[in-house]
Scaffold this active site. Structure first.
Site, short mmCIF file in Angstrom:
data_model
loop_
_atom_site.label_atom_id
_atom_site.label_comp_id
_atom_site.label_asym_id
_atom_site.label_seq_id
_atom_site.Cartn_x
_atom_site.Cartn_y
_atom_site.Cartn_z
N SER A 1 0.83 -1.21 0.00
CA SER A 1 0.00 0.00 0.00
C SER A 1 0.86 1.26 0.00
O SER A 1 0.34 2.37 0.13
CB SER A 1 -0.92 0.00 1.23
OG SER A 1 -0.16 -0.17 2.41
N ASN B 1 -2.22 -2.54 12.97
CA ASN B 1 -3.67 -2.32 12.89
C ASN B 1 -4.11 -1.07 13.64
O ASN B 1 -4.91 -0.28 13.14
CB ASN B 1 -4.43 -3.55 13.42
CG ASN B 1 -4.16 -4.78 12.58
OD1 ASN B 1 -3.54 -4.69 11.53
ND2 ASN B 1 -4.61 -5.93 13.05
N THR C 1 -39.12 27.89 -10.12
CA THR C 1 -39.45 26.53 -9.68
C THR C 1 -39.71 25.78 -10.97
O THR C 1 -40.22 26.37 -11.94
CB THR C 1 -40.71 26.46 -8.78
OG1 THR C 1 -41.83 26.94 -9.53
CG2 THR C 1 -40.55 27.30 -7.52
N HIS C 2 -39.36 24.52 -11.02
CA HIS C 2 -39.47 23.71 -12.26
C HIS C 2 -38.71 24.37 -13.42
O HIS C 2 -39.07 24.17 -14.58
CB HIS C 2 -40.94 23.52 -12.67
CG HIS C 2 -41.83 23.11 -11.55
ND1 HIS C 2 -42.09 21.79 -11.23
CD2 HIS C 2 -42.50 23.85 -10.62
CE1 HIS C 2 -42.89 21.75 -10.19
NE2 HIS C 2 -43.15 22.98 -9.78
N SER D 1 -13.12 26.55 -27.91
CA SER D 1 -13.33 25.33 -28.69
C SER D 1 -12.24 25.27 -29.76
O SER D 1 -11.77 26.30 -30.24
CB SER D 1 -14.70 25.38 -29.35
OG SER D 1 -14.72 24.60 -30.52
N LYS E 1 -16.82 30.21 -29.36
CA LYS E 1 -17.17 29.54 -28.10
C LYS E 1 -16.36 30.03 -26.90
O LYS E 1 -15.17 30.28 -26.99
CB LYS E 1 -16.97 28.02 -28.22
CG LYS E 1 -17.96 27.32 -29.10
CD LYS E 1 -19.41 27.42 -28.63
CE LYS E 1 -19.74 26.51 -27.48
NZ LYS E 1 -19.65 25.10 -27.80
N ASN F 1 -16.47 28.41 -23.15
CA ASN F 1 -17.16 27.33 -22.44
C ASN F 1 -16.89 27.34 -20.94
O ASN F 1 -15.77 27.59 -20.52
CB ASN F 1 -16.73 25.97 -23.01
CG ASN F 1 -17.13 25.81 -24.46
OD1 ASN F 1 -18.15 26.35 -24.88
ND2 ASN F 1 -16.32 25.11 -25.22
N GLU G 1 -18.43 22.65 -15.41
CA GLU G 1 -18.83 21.32 -15.89
C GLU G 1 -17.99 20.22 -15.23
O GLU G 1 -18.51 19.17 -14.85
CB GLU G 1 -18.67 21.25 -17.41
CG GLU G 1 -19.70 22.10 -18.14
CD GLU G 1 -19.42 22.22 -19.63
OE1 GLU G 1 -18.91 21.25 -20.22
OE2 GLU G 1 -19.71 23.28 -20.20
N TYR H 1 -9.72 -6.32 12.34
CA TYR H 1 -9.08 -5.86 11.11
C TYR H 1 -9.12 -6.94 10.03
O TYR H 1 -8.94 -8.13 10.31
CB TYR H 1 -7.61 -5.47 11.38
CG TYR H 1 -6.89 -5.05 10.11
CD1 TYR H 1 -6.96 -3.73 9.65
CD2 TYR H 1 -6.16 -5.97 9.35
CE1 TYR H 1 -6.33 -3.35 8.49
CE2 TYR H 1 -5.52 -5.58 8.17
CZ TYR H 1 -5.62 -4.26 7.75
OH TYR H 1 -5.00 -3.88 6.58
N GLN I 1 -7.59 -1.95 3.79
CA GLN I 1 -6.52 -1.18 3.14
C GLN I 1 -7.09 -0.33 1.99
O GLN I 1 -6.50 0.67 1.59
CB GLN I 1 -5.44 -2.13 2.63
CG GLN I 1 -4.28 -1.45 1.95
CD GLN I 1 -3.08 -2.36 1.81
OE1 GLN I 1 -2.41 -2.68 2.79
NE2 GLN I 1 -2.81 -2.82 0.61
N LYS J 1 -7.98 3.89 2.11
CA LYS J 1 -7.17 5.09 1.91
C LYS J 1 -7.33 5.69 0.52
O LYS J 1 -7.52 6.91 0.38
CB LYS J 1 -5.70 4.78 2.21
CG LYS J 1 -5.45 4.75 3.72
CD LYS J 1 -4.09 4.22 4.08
CE LYS J 1 -4.00 2.72 3.99
NZ LYS J 1 -4.97 2.00 4.85
N1 ARG Z 1 -1.29 -1.34 4.91
C1 ARG Z 1 -2.21 -1.82 5.89
C2 ARG Z 1 -3.52 -1.06 5.73
O1 ARG Z 1 -3.52 -0.07 5.14
C3 ARG Z 1 -1.67 -1.60 7.26
C4 ARG Z 1 -2.21 -2.54 8.27
C5 ARG Z 1 -1.66 -3.89 8.05
N2 ARG Z 1 -2.11 -4.79 9.01
C6 ARG Z 1 -2.10 -6.14 8.79
N3 ARG Z 1 -2.53 -6.86 9.74
N4 ARG Z 1 -1.69 -6.62 7.67
O2 ARG Z 1 -4.55 -1.49 6.17
#
Ligand code: ARG
Length: 457
Positions: A23, A110, A155-156, A277, A283, A285, A290, A317, A322, A325
């Protein structure tokens, strides 16, 4: 880079497994929070006597140096590492030897990762809140300049009743103020320390969680270790608050796009915030608006991803988590990017008041006021409504407006009309009579502005 968990394994990790499992590409942005969390943890370990004070001090120094080195570019984060936690701990051990290996006492990745994300997101919430405040401030200024700019309210998407451009802008301001409030709320619930939850079942060491919470600016500690490591409500809540922000920006964008069209021409965007454009020379834009409208879909997607990842995993966990993120960072980055472009676009747009006023004069938006005038003369509202409806139909037939329809025609429909009706349907008067709190009068709008400005100080 070597894994931290090698002891049990006889074989090297397959390259495909490493790439899939790793990760680091997206959690490397948490390096500062990871190090600061580790510094607080190591300090606590020393003060609680779990490791030697002198070793704790060496660890803290080592971590501070790693932080400086990453920031200055002296130390590059290894993209082959499993994650940022592994990389920092590995680097510390490379620098300090045996002492570095003591950092992970009474801790698991964790609870560590749960801590890091919270720390990163708390900062991001502050940044987004500041950007929202800038937009609110720009809206207040624009509104202040346009308290007398009459425009049709819809409205509408049909012309309905007269309002002012200031009143319309301040509607968005109300939404953004609620957004700010939601972010504050999300941050408050997020501000609970998960560290000390261990892998899932706490720890046998005599740790001082309150000391770590205080050092890292958390209000409280998670009271259940299973929940401490497996809770991602704060990501879902933030993604949800960000999604609502995007709903607001997207609706606003839609209006900007309409207002820029030749059909409306209520505003003109600055050249710096419009695009041309490649084929049509005429144009101009509204691409930014958008794109903001389009990017709302991304953020809703991030929220859906988070909900879906979390809905089926048993405590505590699981590696599925993972996935949190990329989704939440994408939502955060997208909202920041949108606000960075959107706020100056609004700030620099030109308001075409005359076009708004002309549009307001054509759509019978004072018909309710005409009916109210008859009510003022004693007619029941339902009868007044019917008479005014007949007048509108008459105007459409004769290609006139209520303002230009002769008084004889009024009287032919209902004999209690007199010349004062023209005063009653004057658009400025129609706006200025809507005095009840929340209405479009300049006085009300200025009060809204004052309230919003107090919120953003
Ligand atoms: N890279 C892991 C995550 O983002 C970190 C935690 C890892 N924990 C484990 N028991 N493998 O969740």
């Amino acid at each position: 880079m070597a894994q931290l968990w090698k002891g049990r394994f006889k074989k090297e990790l397959a390259k495909e497994t490493n790439d899939f499992n790793s990760s680091i590409k997206f959690d490397c942005r948490m390096f500062e929070e990871d190090i600061k969390g580790s510094i607080a943890h190591a300090t606590m370990l020393g003060s609680a006597g779990i490791i030697d004070k002198s070793e704790s001090e060496k660890i803290v120094d080592g971590l501070s140096q790693i932080l400086d080195d990453i920031k200055s570019g002296k130390l590059e984060i290894d993209m082959q590492a499993e994650d940022i936690h592994t990389f920092i701990e590995g680097e510390l051990t490379a620098r300090l030897g045996q002492t570095g290996k003591r950092l992970h006492t009474a801790r698991s990745r964790n609870d560590q990762v749960a801590l890091d994300i919270r720390m990163v997101l708390k900062k991001e919430i502050d940044e987004i809140s500041n950007k929202l405040k800038e937009l609110i401030s720009v809206l207040c200024t624009k509104a202040e300049e346009n308290t007398n700019a009459i425009m049709p309210g819809y409205t509408h998407l049909q012309r309905a009743q007269p309002i002012t451009f200031a009143h319309h802008l301040m509607a968005y301001c109300s939404m953004l103020c609620r957004d700010l409030d939601r972010l504050t709320d999300v941050k408050r619930r997020m501000n609970v320390l998960p560290l000390g939850s261990g892998a899932l079942a706490g720890t046998t060491y005599p740790i001082d969680r309150n000391m770590v919470a205080q050092a890292l600016g958390f209000d409280d500690v998670a009271v259940n270790s299973l929940d401490g490591v497996s809770d991602r409500d704060f990501c879902i809540e933030l993604a949800s608050a960000l999604s609502i922000i995007m709903v607001h920006l997207s609706r606003f964008s839609e209006e900007i796009i309409m207002w820029c069209s030749w059909e409306f021409k209520f505003v003109e965007l600055d050249d710096a915030f419009s695009t041309g454009s490649s084929i049509m020379p005429q144009k101009k834009n509204p691409d930014i608006a958008e794109l903001v409208r389009g990017k709302s879909g991304r953020v809703f997607g991030d929220l859906t991803a988070l909900l879906t990842v979390m809905k089926g995993i048993a405590l505590a966990y699981n590696k599925d988590m993972q996935e949190d993120k990329e989704a939440i960072f994408d939502a955060v980055d997208t909202v920041k990017m949108c606000l960075n472009a959107f706020t100056p676009m609004i700030d620099t747009m030109t308001v075409l008041k005359d076009n708004m006023r002309n549009a307001a004069a054509k759509g019978f938006i004072n018909a309710t006021d005409c009916a109210d005038y008859l009510v003022g003369k004693g007619l029941p509202f339902r009868d007044a409504y019917k008479a005014t409806g007949e007048l509108v139909a008459l105007c459409i037939d004769k290609n006139l407006t209520l303002e230009t329809l002769p008084i004889e025609e009024y009287k032919a429909v209902c004999d209690i009309f007199d010349e004062k009706v023209y005063e009653a349907i004057n658009l400025e008067k129609c706006v200025n009579d809507r005095k009840a709190i929340g209405g479009p009068t300049a006085e009300n709008v200025l009060a809204q502005i004052e309230k919003a400005r107090k919120i953003i100080v």
